[in-house]
Design a protein around this motif. Structure first.
Motif, PDB file in Angstrom:
ATOM      1  N   VAL A  81       0.837  -1.203   0.000  1.00 24.85           N
ATOM      2  CA  VAL A  81       0.000   0.000   0.000  1.00 24.85           C
ATOM      3  C   VAL A  81       0.870   1.250   0.000  1.00 24.85           C
ATOM      4  CG1 VAL A  81      -1.869   1.209   1.171  1.00 24.85           C
ATOM      5  CG2 VAL A  81      -1.709  -1.272   1.346  1.00 24.85           C
ATOM      6  N   GLY A  82       0.671   2.111  -1.006  1.00 31.74           N
ATOM      7  CA  GLY A  82       1.422   3.363  -1.083  1.00 31.74           C
ATOM      8  C   GLY A  82       0.480   4.540  -0.927  1.00 31.74           C
ATOM      9  N   PHE A  83       0.967   5.615  -0.345  1.00 29.70           N
ATOM     10  CA  PHE A  83       0.109   6.757  -0.039  1.00 29.70           C
ATOM     11  C   PHE A  83       0.789   8.043  -0.502  1.00 29.70           C
ATOM     12  CE2 PHE A  83      -1.953   9.255   3.732  1.00 29.70           C
ATOM     13  CZ  PHE A  83      -2.773   9.916   2.840  1.00 29.70           C
ATOM     14  N   VAL A  84       0.145   8.762  -1.408  1.00 27.95           N
ATOM     15  CA  VAL A  84       0.646  10.073  -1.818  1.00 27.95           C
ATOM     16  C   VAL A  84      -0.115  11.131  -1.022  1.00 27.95           C
ATOM     17  CG1 VAL A  84       0.967  11.679  -3.723  1.00 27.95           C
ATOM     18  CG2 VAL A  84       1.147   9.224  -4.131  1.00 27.95           C
ATOM     19  N   PHE A  85       0.589  11.833  -0.154  1.00 25.84           N
ATOM     20  CA  PHE A  85      -0.043  12.843   0.702  1.00 25.84           C
ATOM     21  C   PHE A  85      -0.486  14.049  -0.115  1.00 25.84           C
ATOM     22  CE2 PHE A  85       0.946  11.804   5.221  1.00 25.84           C
ATOM     23  CZ  PHE A  85       1.508  10.579   4.990  1.00 25.84           C
ATOM     24  N   SER A  86      -1.484  14.768   0.434  1.00 22.85           N
ATOM     25  CA  SER A  86      -1.914  15.966  -0.289  1.00 22.85           C
ATOM     26  C   SER A  86      -0.877  17.070  -0.144  1.00 22.85           C
ATOM     27  CB  SER A  86      -3.263  16.450   0.240  1.00 22.85           C
ATOM     28  OG  SER A  86      -3.153  16.808   1.588  1.00 22.85           O
ATOM     29  N   GLU A  87      -0.103  16.996   0.927  1.00 20.91           N
ATOM     30  CA  GLU A  87       0.865  18.059   1.215  1.00 20.91           C
ATOM     31  C   GLU A  87       2.261  17.559   0.892  1.00 20.91           C
ATOM     32  OE1 GLU A  87       1.747  21.523   2.040  1.00 20.91           O
ATOM     33  OE2 GLU A  87      -0.019  21.194   3.294  1.00 20.91           O
ATOM     34  N   PRO A  88       2.802  17.863  -0.304  1.00 21.85           N
ATOM     35  CA  PRO A  88       4.096  17.272  -0.641  1.00 21.85           C
ATOM     36  C   PRO A  88       5.202  17.714   0.312  1.00 21.85           C
ATOM     37  CG  PRO A  88       3.314  18.707  -2.407  1.00 21.85           C
ATOM     38  CD  PRO A  88       2.260  18.687  -1.371  1.00 21.85           C
ATOM     39  N   ASP A  89       5.035  18.904   0.917  1.00 21.33           N
ATOM     40  CA  ASP A  89       6.074  19.358   1.836  1.00 21.33           C
ATOM     41  C   ASP A  89       6.258  18.409   3.000  1.00 21.33           C
ATOM     42  OD1 ASP A  89       7.376  21.617   0.942  1.00 21.33           O
ATOM     43  OD2 ASP A  89       5.595  22.839   1.288  1.00 21.33           O
ATOM     44  N   ALA A  90       5.150  17.786   3.421  1.00 20.01           N
ATOM     45  CA  ALA A  90       5.256  16.842   4.533  1.00 20.01           C
ATOM     46  C   ALA A  90       5.863  15.543   4.053  1.00 20.01           C
ATOM     47  CB  ALA A  90       3.882  16.582   5.134  1.00 20.01           C
ATOM     48  N   GLN A  91       5.613  15.220   2.803  1.00 16.50           N
ATOM     49  CA  GLN A  91       6.038  13.920   2.307  1.00 16.50           C
ATOM     50  C   GLN A  91       7.517  13.873   1.940  1.00 16.50           C
ATOM     51  OE1 GLN A  91       3.435  12.086  -0.412  1.00 16.50           O
ATOM     52  NE2 GLN A  91       4.612  10.225  -0.343  1.00 16.50           N
ATOM     53  N   LEU A  92       8.072  15.035   1.608  1.00 16.24           N
ATOM     54  CA  LEU A  92       9.450  15.035   1.129  1.00 16.24           C
ATOM     55  C   LEU A  92      10.366  15.454   2.263  1.00 16.24           C
ATOM     56  CD1 LEU A  92       8.738  16.668  -2.321  1.00 16.24           C
ATOM     57  CD2 LEU A  92       8.842  14.262  -1.740  1.00 16.24           C
ATOM     58  N   PHE A  93      11.147  14.527   2.782  1.00 10.84           N
ATOM     59  CA  PHE A  93      11.946  14.828   3.962  1.00 10.84           C
ATOM     60  C   PHE A  93      13.402  14.457   3.783  1.00 10.84           C
ATOM     61  CE2 PHE A  93       9.409  10.974   4.361  1.00 10.84           C
ATOM     62  CZ  PHE A  93      10.411  10.030   4.310  1.00 10.84           C
ATOM     63  N   CYS A  94      13.794  14.022   2.595  1.00  9.62           N
ATOM     64  CA  CYS A  94      15.183  13.626   2.396  1.00  9.62           C
ATOM     65  C   CYS A  94      15.988  14.789   1.826  1.00  9.62           C
ATOM     66  CB  CYS A  94      15.259  12.419   1.470  1.00  9.62           C
ATOM     67  SG  CYS A  94      14.624  10.926   2.221  1.00  9.62           S
ATOM     68  N   PRO A  95      17.298  14.721   1.956  1.00 10.72           N
ATOM     69  CA  PRO A  95      18.125  15.837   1.498  1.00 10.72           C
ATOM     70  C   PRO A  95      18.111  16.048  -0.021  1.00 10.72           C
ATOM     71  CG  PRO A  95      19.454  14.220   2.707  1.00 10.72           C
ATOM     72  CD  PRO A  95      18.067  13.738   2.750  1.00 10.72           C
ATOM     73  N   THR A  96      17.983  14.978  -0.795  1.00  8.79           N
ATOM     74  CA  THR A  96      17.926  15.181  -2.240  1.00  8.79           C
ATOM     75  C   THR A  96      16.783  14.354  -2.833  1.00  8.79           C
ATOM     76  OG1 THR A  96      19.311  13.316  -2.882  1.00  8.79           O
ATOM     77  CG2 THR A  96      20.461  15.347  -2.346  1.00  8.79           C
ATOM     78  N   VAL A  97      16.407  14.728  -4.062  1.00  7.53           N
ATOM     79  CA  VAL A  97      15.334  14.030  -4.762  1.00  7.53           C
ATOM     80  C   VAL A  97      15.678  12.547  -4.933  1.00  7.53           C
ATOM     81  CG1 VAL A  97      14.194  13.842  -6.999  1.00  7.53           C
ATOM     82  CG2 VAL A  97      14.476  16.075  -5.921  1.00  7.53           C
ATOM     83  N   GLY A  98      16.939  12.259  -5.275  1.00 12.75           N
ATOM     84  CA  GLY A  98      17.368  10.875  -5.463  1.00 12.75           C
ATOM     85  C   GLY A  98      17.175  10.061  -4.185  1.00 12.75           C
ATOM     86  N   ASP A  99      17.599  10.623  -3.061  1.00 15.12           N
ATOM     87  CA  ASP A  99      17.435   9.938  -1.768  1.00 15.12           C
ATOM     88  C   ASP A  99      15.959   9.718  -1.470  1.00 15.12           C
ATOM     89  OD1 ASP A  99      20.127   9.898  -1.174  1.00 15.12           O
ATOM     90  OD2 ASP A  99      20.078  11.907  -0.337  1.00 15.12           O
ATOM     91  N   GLU A 100      15.161  10.726  -1.831  1.00 19.23           N
ATOM     92  CA  GLU A 100      13.737  10.672  -1.548  1.00 19.23           C
ATOM     93  C   GLU A 100      13.111   9.457  -2.237  1.00 19.23           C
ATOM     94  OE1 GLU A 100      12.333  13.523   0.327  1.00 19.23           O
ATOM     95  OE2 GLU A 100      11.121  11.754   0.643  1.00 19.23           O
TER      96      GLU A 100
END
Ligand SMILES: Nc1ncnc2c1ncn2[C@@H]1O[C@H](COP(=O)(O)OP(=O)(O)OP(=O)(O)O)[C@@H](O)[C@H]1O
Ligand SMILES: [Mg+2]
Lengths: 249, 300
Positions: A93-112
């Motif tokens: 089960v995968g979940f895409v949050f409505s608030e991307p700011d909360a969902q993205l917490f890694c230092p780079t896009v690749g890590d994310e």
């Protein structure tokens, strides 16, 4: 696989407590439905009706005060969502949050994008391969080393979607996926969802975007302002009665 | 068609037609400026465009080895009791700074706060009532309440030694920050034999600090957009104090959302990363050198 029951909810109630002096706030009341493999469900409802809360419950992030949530044959509750079942659940089960700011917490896009696969103990080279493929597929390979906070809203959304797809879930929960996307990116998202539909993925979308509902879903669950299920059935039924129906939500 | 919501009557009053001329350029409020500075400082430290993209000594060393070596050097500066040895470590820090193409100005900026803080802390040590000894600078026998207020040679040296030691440690640590991207930093930490709990806690703390500052800054902007005159300093401070709990709560809510997003993607307490390359020859040289320095500092 086809038609197997994925989710079963029975009389689920949720309220947000701890409101200080305020009484607990009801967010969902008596929600019951079941969702089968391969269904594409739209969850509709006015602002504040409880759609996001419902998706968080379906993702096992918060747990109902009363009622039963079952997923993949297991009970989703604080006590049972552990060990092997938790793992299987997070993989599927995968979940895409409505608030991307909360969902993205890694230092780079690749890590994310690599975060999910690595947490699920995929081999490192497989994780890396998935990151490359996804970033190329979504046309954001150039963003790989950028910190997510520097991206535009639409780019963030793409990264958020990529980071969830990386774990290759069977069931996708999407909270307002078209929010903040330009028309071209919206078309891109529709294509992506259509592709996932062909791969027999199940998705549950909370949205206000009626064209998304019409194009991609085959079932509609409406949550009324009283936080209860007001209607649940095949989408076609709602399209016919659209003119008299939509104004109600 | 649903009926259009009725707007209250005062909405229909038009503003008198006047020509808007620019006022005197207004300065940014103190609070807002402080927050903006704090935020850009955090951004610099966390995600910053620092010297990490340049070719240099530290940049050429695999991140976890780089961090380990610096930790060893910091340990040496903390262990030595010998002024010459400390001088040697200062020289090493200076050479690394040059060779890693970090500007001394940037290094000084990083070091300055802790220097000032340590200086104030160590002030009493300069004086005879804390550190008895030969006077080098005194009030010529005068005193306060019978205490002789004078700087002694011993006091001066021990304070200066302490100050140099702390400054060198901070300087060395700042070199890691300057030459390493945040991503590499965490990956490096994870590969070191540091308890995973500690690294995760650090990761979450950074994340959380960033959210808190972002929220505070947004709040300052949102307030600005609704206030006409430039608020007096005391007034904005009062406003911020009154909002502090609210902002804390909000940042906790957002942090909870972040935790949920992490849990949703399978996070169970340990951050996992793609390993970098193995160690190269330069890494062994660097590690060998730092171990040599720490052995020296144990000896002296
Ligand atoms: N963290 C929270 N604390 C307290 N109350 C909350 C919290 N999150 C949501 N609520 C309340 O719960 C109810 C349902 O919120 P929810 O976010 O699920 O609505 P939604 O249907 O997703 O709305 P929207 O369409 O605006 O996204 C709302 O009344 C909201 O005020
Ligand atoms: Mg919502």
């Amino acid at each position: 696989m086809e038609g197997k029951e994925i989710y079963r909810l029975e009389r689920v109630c949720y309220n947000y407590g701890h409101q200080g002096v305020l009484p607990p706030l009801s967010a969902l009341k008596d929600i019951s439905f079941s969702i089968r493999h391969g269904e594409h469900v739209a969850v509709l409802g006015a602002n504040g009706s409880g759609k996001s809360t419902l998706l968080k419950i379906l993702n096992g992030l918060i747990f109902p005060m009363s009622g039963i949530v079952e997923c993949l044959g297991g009970k989703v509750a604080e006590a049972t969502l552990t060990g092997a079942f938790l793992r299987r659940f997070r993989e599927r089960v995968g979940f895409v949050f409505s608030e991307p700011d909360a969902q993205l917490f890694c230092p780079t896009v690749g890590d994310e994008v690599a975060f999910g696969p690595l947490q699920l103990d995929l081999p490192k080279d497989e994780a890396e391969r998935r990151v490359n493929e996804l970033l190329n597929m979504l046309g954001i390979a150039a963003l790989r080393d950028r910190p997510p906070y520097t991206l535009s809203a639409g780019e963030k959304k793409k990264v958020a979607i990529a980071s969830v797809l990386a774990a290759n879930p069977d069931v996708l929960l999407l909270d307002e996926p078209t929010n903040g996307l330009d028309p071209r990116t919206q078309v891109w998202l529709f294509e992506l969802l259509r592709g996932l539909k062909e791969l027999k993925k199940t998705f549950i979308i909370a949205t206000h975007d009626l064209s998304l509902v019409e194009d991609l879903t085959d079932r509609v669950i409406v949550i009324a302002e009283g936080h209860e299920v007001a209607a649940d059935g095949p989408r076609a039924r709602y399209s016919e009665t659209r003119t008299c129906y939509w104004p109600r939500i | 068609m649903a009926p259009v919501a009725r707007l209250p009557d005062w909405f229909k009053e038009a503003k008198p037609d006047i020509c808007l001329t620019g006022g005197r350029g207004s300065r940014r409020g103190f609070v807002e400026k402080t927050l903006a500075n704090l935020e850009s400082f955090l951004r610099d430290t966390l995600y910053g465009e620092n010297a990490s993209a340049k070719q240099g000594l530290l940049q050429g060393i695999t991140p976890h080895v780089r961090i380990a070596g610096i930790i060893i050097l910091v340990a040496s500066s903390a262990m030595t009791a010998n002024a010459a040895m400390l001088g040697f470590i200062v020289a090493v820090a200076a050479i690394i700074t040059l060779a890693s193409r970090v500007s001394f100005k940037t290094a000084a900026k990083r070091v300055a706060p802790s220097f000032v803080f340590t200086f104030i802390l160590s002030l009493p040590v300069f004086f005879s009532f804390m550190t008895p000894g030969a006077e080098v600078f005194g009030a010529g026998g005068a005193g306060i309440n019978g205490l002789r207020v004078s700087v002694t040679r011993e006091g001066f040296f021990s304070a200066a030694f302490f100050l140099t030691r702390v400054t060198t440690a901070v300087w060395l640590a700042s070199l890691v920050v300057e030459t390493t991207t945040q991503g590499d930093f965490f990956k490096g930490m994870i590969r070191l034999p540091i308890p995973a709990f500690f690294v995760t806690a650090l990761f979450m703390t950074f994340r959380y600090m960033f959210i808190l500052v972002k929220i505070a800054e947004d709040a300052a902007l949102a307030r600005k957009s609704r206030v006409i005159r430039v608020a007096a300093l005391s007034e904005s401070q009062r406003w911020f104090a009154s909002r502090a709990t609210f902002m804390l709560k909000r940042s906790i809510a957002l942090a909870q959302e972040v935790n949920m997003a992490m849990a949703s993607r399978g996070f169970n307490g340990v951050v996992k990363v793609i390993d970098g390359k193995g160690m190269a020859r330069g890494d062994f040289l660097w590690l060998g050198f730092t171990v040599f320095v720490v052995l020296l500092s144990i000896r002296f």
